[in-house]
Design a protein around this motif. Structure first.
Motif, PDB file in Angstrom:
ATOM      1  N   ILE A 150      56.579  35.472  44.479  1.00  0.00           N
ATOM      2  CA  ILE A 150      55.695  36.774  43.906  1.00  0.00           C
ATOM      3  C   ILE A 150      55.006  36.663  42.827  1.00  0.00           C
ATOM      4  O   ILE A 150      54.101  36.966  42.415  1.00  0.00           O
ATOM      5  N   CYS A 151      56.310  36.593  41.621  1.00  0.00           N
ATOM      6  CA  CYS A 151      55.541  36.650  40.037  1.00  0.00           C
ATOM      7  C   CYS A 151      55.112  35.755  40.099  1.00  0.00           C
ATOM      8  O   CYS A 151      54.206  35.701  39.186  1.00  0.00           O
ATOM      9  N   ASP A 152      54.914  34.301  40.721  1.00  0.00           N
ATOM     10  CA  ASP A 152      53.791  32.711  40.708  1.00  0.00           C
ATOM     11  C   ASP A 152      52.903  33.467  40.403  1.00  0.00           C
ATOM     12  O   ASP A 152      51.596  32.573  40.017  1.00  0.00           O
ATOM     13  N   GLN A 153      52.826  34.746  41.696  1.00  0.00           N
ATOM     14  CA  GLN A 153      51.022  35.351  42.505  1.00  0.00           C
ATOM     15  C   GLN A 153      50.810  36.363  41.366  1.00  0.00           C
ATOM     16  O   GLN A 153      49.666  36.336  41.666  1.00  0.00           O
ATOM     17  N   LEU A 154      51.205  36.745  40.917  1.00  0.00           N
ATOM     18  CA  LEU A 154      50.797  37.832  39.764  1.00  0.00           C
ATOM     19  C   LEU A 154      49.672  38.106  39.425  1.00  0.00           C
ATOM     20  O   LEU A 154      48.946  39.002  39.405  1.00  0.00           O
ATOM     21  N   PRO A 155      49.296  37.593  38.275  1.00  0.00           N
ATOM     22  CA  PRO A 155      48.431  36.728  37.362  1.00  0.00           C
ATOM     23  C   PRO A 155      46.885  36.255  38.861  1.00  0.00           C
ATOM     24  O   PRO A 155      45.856  37.040  38.434  1.00  0.00           O
ATOM     25  N   ASP A 156      47.274  36.173  39.604  1.00  0.00           N
ATOM     26  CA  ASP A 156      45.714  35.981  40.971  1.00  0.00           C
ATOM     27  C   ASP A 156      46.047  37.163  41.329  1.00  0.00           C
ATOM     28  O   ASP A 156      44.489  37.577  41.492  1.00  0.00           O
ATOM     29  N   LEU A 157      47.003  37.684  41.551  1.00  0.00           N
ATOM     30  CA  LEU A 157      46.485  39.403  41.884  1.00  0.00           C
ATOM     31  C   LEU A 157      45.919  40.140  41.022  1.00  0.00           C
ATOM     32  O   LEU A 157      44.851  40.954  41.741  1.00  0.00           O
ATOM     33  N   ILE A 158      46.184  40.160  39.999  1.00  0.00           N
ATOM     34  CA  ILE A 158      46.053  41.405  39.410  1.00  0.00           C
ATOM     35  C   ILE A 158      44.331  41.045  38.926  1.00  0.00           C
ATOM     36  O   ILE A 158      43.274  41.602  38.906  1.00  0.00           O
ATOM     37  N   PHE A 159      44.098  39.582  39.097  1.00  0.00           N
ATOM     38  CA  PHE A 159      42.375  39.422  38.594  1.00  0.00           C
ATOM     39  C   PHE A 159      41.661  39.444  39.885  1.00  0.00           C
ATOM     40  O   PHE A 159      40.912  40.304  39.124  1.00  0.00           O
ATOM     41  N   ARG A 160      42.428  39.471  40.768  1.00  0.00           N
ATOM     42  CA  ARG A 160      41.349  40.415  42.334  1.00  0.00           C
ATOM     43  C   ARG A 160      41.144  41.308  42.346  1.00  0.00           C
ATOM     44  O   ARG A 160      40.359  41.943  42.383  1.00  0.00           O
ATOM     45  N   LEU A 161      42.118  41.930  41.901  1.00  0.00           N
ATOM     46  CA  LEU A 161      41.875  43.792  41.809  1.00  0.00           C
ATOM     47  C   LEU A 161      41.274  43.693  40.868  1.00  0.00           C
ATOM     48  O   LEU A 161      40.272  45.066  40.981  1.00  0.00           O
ATOM     49  N   SER A 162      41.479  43.170  39.660  1.00  0.00           N
ATOM     50  CA  SER A 162      40.230  43.966  38.424  1.00  0.00           C
ATOM     51  C   SER A 162      38.510  43.919  39.010  1.00  0.00           C
ATOM     52  O   SER A 162      37.639  44.125  39.096  1.00  0.00           O
ATOM     53  N   GLU A 163      38.650  42.022  40.293  1.00  0.00           N
ATOM     54  CA  GLU A 163      37.736  42.427  40.889  1.00  0.00           C
ATOM     55  C   GLU A 163      36.860  43.985  42.149  1.00  0.00           C
ATOM     56  O   GLU A 163      36.095  42.787  41.533  1.00  0.00           O
ATOM     57  N   VAL A 164      38.120  43.209  42.538  1.00  0.00           N
ATOM     58  CA  VAL A 164      37.406  44.781  43.002  1.00  0.00           C
ATOM     59  C   VAL A 164      36.831  45.387  42.180  1.00  0.00           C
ATOM     60  O   VAL A 164      36.057  46.424  42.966  1.00  0.00           O
ATOM     61  N   GLN A 165      37.933  45.988  41.094  1.00  0.00           N
ATOM     62  CA  GLN A 165      37.384  47.385  40.442  1.00  0.00           C
ATOM     63  C   GLN A 165      35.967  47.216  39.937  1.00  0.00           C
ATOM     64  O   GLN A 165      35.566  48.091  40.026  1.00  0.00           O
ATOM     65  N   ARG A 166      35.782  45.932  39.741  1.00  0.00           N
ATOM     66  CA  ARG A 166      34.471  46.231  39.044  1.00  0.00           C
ATOM     67  C   ARG A 166      33.418  45.976  40.082  1.00  0.00           C
ATOM     68  O   ARG A 166      32.439  46.858  40.367  1.00  0.00           O
ATOM     69  N   ASP A 167      33.484  45.608  41.011  1.00  0.00           N
ATOM     70  CA  ASP A 167      32.594  45.062  42.388  1.00  0.00           C
ATOM     71  C   ASP A 167      32.653  46.556  42.664  1.00  0.00           C
ATOM     72  O   ASP A 167      31.765  48.011  43.162  1.00  0.00           O
ATOM     73  N   ILE A 168      33.248  47.576  42.929  1.00  0.00           N
ATOM     74  CA  ILE A 168      33.015  48.957  42.928  1.00  0.00           C
ATOM     75  C   ILE A 168      32.791  50.123  42.291  1.00  0.00           C
ATOM     76  O   ILE A 168      31.882  50.934  42.958  1.00  0.00           O
ATOM     77  N   ALA A 169      33.079  49.693  40.964  1.00  0.00           N
ATOM     78  CA  ALA A 169      32.421  49.900  39.849  1.00  0.00           C
ATOM     79  C   ALA A 169      31.121  49.228  40.244  1.00  0.00           C
ATOM     80  O   ALA A 169      29.860  50.512  39.765  1.00  0.00           O
TER      81      ALA A 169
END
Length: 54
Positions: free
Chosen positions: A19-38
């Protein structure tokens, strides 16, 4: 019983490591989704405002 507890502890440690290994990728994807929604929200309000003024 202690061997079983040790195995469970190893499995939990492995899962936490994955899980900790995947956190940076998950955070990046969440920021991309937030940007698309905005962006979609901004376009929607612009279309709505231009439709009201026409």
């Amino acid at each position: 019983m202690t061997f079983l507890s040790f195995l469970v502890l190893l499995v939990i440690a492995y899962l936490l490591w994955r899980i900790c290994d995947q956190l940076p990728d998950l955070i990046f994807r969440l920021s991309e989704v937030q940007r698309d929604i905005a962006e979609l929200k901004r376009r929607f309000t612009e279309d709505r405002n231009s439709g009201d003024s026409a």
